[in-house]
Design an enzyme around this catalytic site. Sequence first.
Site, PDB file in Angstrom:
ATOM      1  N   SER A 203       4.328  -6.572   2.659  1.00 37.93           N
ATOM      2  CA  SER A 203       3.464  -6.947   3.407  1.00 37.93           C
ATOM      3  C   SER A 203       1.654  -7.171   2.607  1.00 37.93           C
ATOM      4  O   SER A 203       2.083  -8.066   1.778  1.00 37.93           O
ATOM      5  CB  SER A 203       2.702  -4.820   3.672  1.00 37.93           C
ATOM      6  OG  SER A 203       2.276  -4.953   4.281  1.00 37.93           O
ATOM      7  N   LEU A 204       1.264  -6.594   1.926  1.00 31.07           N
ATOM      8  CA  LEU A 204      -0.198  -6.391   0.688  1.00 31.07           C
ATOM      9  C   LEU A 204       0.813  -7.229  -0.411  1.00 31.07           C
ATOM     10  O   LEU A 204       0.110  -8.614  -0.609  1.00 31.07           O
ATOM     11  CB  LEU A 204      -0.365  -4.794   0.392  1.00 31.07           C
ATOM     12  CG  LEU A 204      -1.367  -5.584  -0.902  1.00 31.07           C
ATOM     13  CD1 LEU A 204      -3.163  -5.680  -0.191  1.00 31.07           C
ATOM     14  CD2 LEU A 204      -1.608  -4.188  -1.141  1.00 31.07           C
TER      15      LEU A 204
ATOM     16  N   ARG B 242      -8.677  -7.897   3.455  1.00 30.13           N
ATOM     17  CA  ARG B 242      -8.646  -7.499   4.212  1.00 30.13           C
ATOM     18  C   ARG B 242      -8.335  -6.102   4.525  1.00 30.13           C
ATOM     19  O   ARG B 242      -7.792  -5.427   5.997  1.00 30.13           O
ATOM     20  CB  ARG B 242      -6.406  -8.263   4.117  1.00 30.13           C
ATOM     21  CG  ARG B 242      -5.158  -6.877   4.682  1.00 30.13           C
ATOM     22  CD  ARG B 242      -4.388  -8.006   3.720  1.00 30.13           C
ATOM     23  NE  ARG B 242      -3.102  -7.392   4.286  1.00 30.13           N
ATOM     24  CZ  ARG B 242      -2.399  -6.948   3.988  1.00 30.13           C
ATOM     25  NH1 ARG B 242      -2.814  -5.628   3.854  1.00 30.13           N
ATOM     26  NH2 ARG B 242      -1.117  -5.900   4.897  1.00 30.13           N
TER      27      ARG B 242
ATOM     28  N   HIS C 240       0.976  -3.777  11.154  1.00 30.76           N
ATOM     29  CA  HIS C 240       2.079  -4.489  11.508  1.00 30.76           C
ATOM     30  C   HIS C 240       2.224  -4.685  13.360  1.00 30.76           C
ATOM     31  O   HIS C 240       3.157  -4.025  13.366  1.00 30.76           O
ATOM     32  CB  HIS C 240       3.036  -4.458  10.343  1.00 30.76           C
ATOM     33  CG  HIS C 240       2.530  -5.087   9.548  1.00 30.76           C
ATOM     34  ND1 HIS C 240       2.020  -6.581   8.867  1.00 30.76           N
ATOM     35  CD2 HIS C 240       2.968  -4.408   8.339  1.00 30.76           C
ATOM     36  CE1 HIS C 240       1.728  -5.792   8.142  1.00 30.76           C
ATOM     37  NE2 HIS C 240       1.763  -4.828   6.970  1.00 30.76           N
TER      38      HIS C 240
ATOM     39  N   GLN D 270       1.089 -11.924   9.919  1.00 31.61           N
ATOM     40  CA  GLN D 270       1.450 -11.096   9.407  1.00 31.61           C
ATOM     41  C   GLN D 270       0.788  -9.868   9.867  1.00 31.61           C
ATOM     42  O   GLN D 270       1.972  -8.500  10.212  1.00 31.61           O
ATOM     43  CB  GLN D 270       1.353 -11.332   8.033  1.00 31.61           C
ATOM     44  CG  GLN D 270       2.131  -9.770   6.923  1.00 31.61           C
ATOM     45  CD  GLN D 270       1.196  -9.090   5.701  1.00 31.61           C
ATOM     46  OE1 GLN D 270       0.172  -8.550   5.609  1.00 31.61           O
ATOM     47  NE2 GLN D 270       2.038  -9.730   4.652  1.00 31.61           N
TER      48      GLN D 270
ATOM     49  N   GLN E  37       0.968  -1.292   0.097  1.00 32.34           N
ATOM     50  CA  GLN E  37       0.236   0.354   0.012  1.00 32.34           C
ATOM     51  C   GLN E  37       0.731   1.357  -0.357  1.00 32.34           C
ATOM     52  O   GLN E  37       2.057   1.464   0.757  1.00 32.34           O
ATOM     53  CB  GLN E  37      -1.065   0.093   1.362  1.00 32.34           C
ATOM     54  CG  GLN E  37      -1.957   0.989   1.021  1.00 32.34           C
ATOM     55  CD  GLN E  37      -2.992   0.502   2.339  1.00 32.34           C
ATOM     56  OE1 GLN E  37      -2.657  -0.439   3.023  1.00 32.34           O
ATOM     57  NE2 GLN E  37      -3.084   1.518   2.793  1.00 32.34           N
TER      58      GLN E  37
END
Length: 292
Positions: free
Chosen positions: A88-89, A113, A196, A245, A9
């Site tokens: 991440s994403l 998500r 996170h 995650q 992102q």
Amino acid sequence: MKAFVFPGQGAQFVGMGKDLYENSPLAKDLFEKANDILGYRITDIMFSGTDEELRQTKVTQPAVFLHSVISALCADGEFNPDMTAGHSLGEFSALVAAGALSFEDGLRLVYARAMAMQKACEAAPGTMAAIIALPDDKVEEICASITDEVCIAANYNCPGQVVISGSMAGIEKACELMKEAGAKRALPLKVGGAFHSPLMEPARVELEAAIKATTINTPKCPVYQNVDAKPHTDPAEIKENLVAQLTSSVRWTQSVQNMIADGATEFIECGPGAVLQGLIRKIDKAVSAKGI
């Protein structure tokens, strides 16, 4: 060996994917399939919406995922990874690209998500900040010293760049302490929440149910996952790491170092922007990093 990497992102921009849609029948078909799955025309926002529309959580994450995955799948035979990873994403994009997740299931999980994270942000407001030019262990030490608020090292982006995440008060306090300890900058980020970090626990619980209900196949190449920076091919392990995650650190520096140690000499970024290429060059100047 080629490592294909996928951004997270923040890499989005208006107009992303329009050239793919107009020039590739496969890309057009996949984008239209995405519109049907999501129940709204995400392509209209991606191609000609406003920055504000594109920044909506329900749009941003699927938009970056779609651009990344479709870029890889339409790469004219160039897409032959020896390993993949995503920031991440981007880990969801990496799993689709490696054949562990179908395109449709990957998109559904990314959308789930995004919505779960949005709800968690509203329930427990938080933020993030980039700490520049302070050793990782010093950042961790300062975060650990803040015991009355949530504050953790969330993203290990490259040597000298760690993003911290937590409560508003925790991050504010940490930024002052980081500067006192010699950080060149402690820069608050314009993000919707404490990604996170433990504040994402409600989202983790919600996403866990969706991930457990999704089929994950053995990937055609190892996927280096954020949680432990190690290569994974076992579907059960991949699921566990995907669930973890959301509340765990993104170990990007360590992932890239491990891929290099395992033979990666060429990194190819699939998706909007070139952020990962810049980080990879800072991690190791000797390897090649380029866009697809």
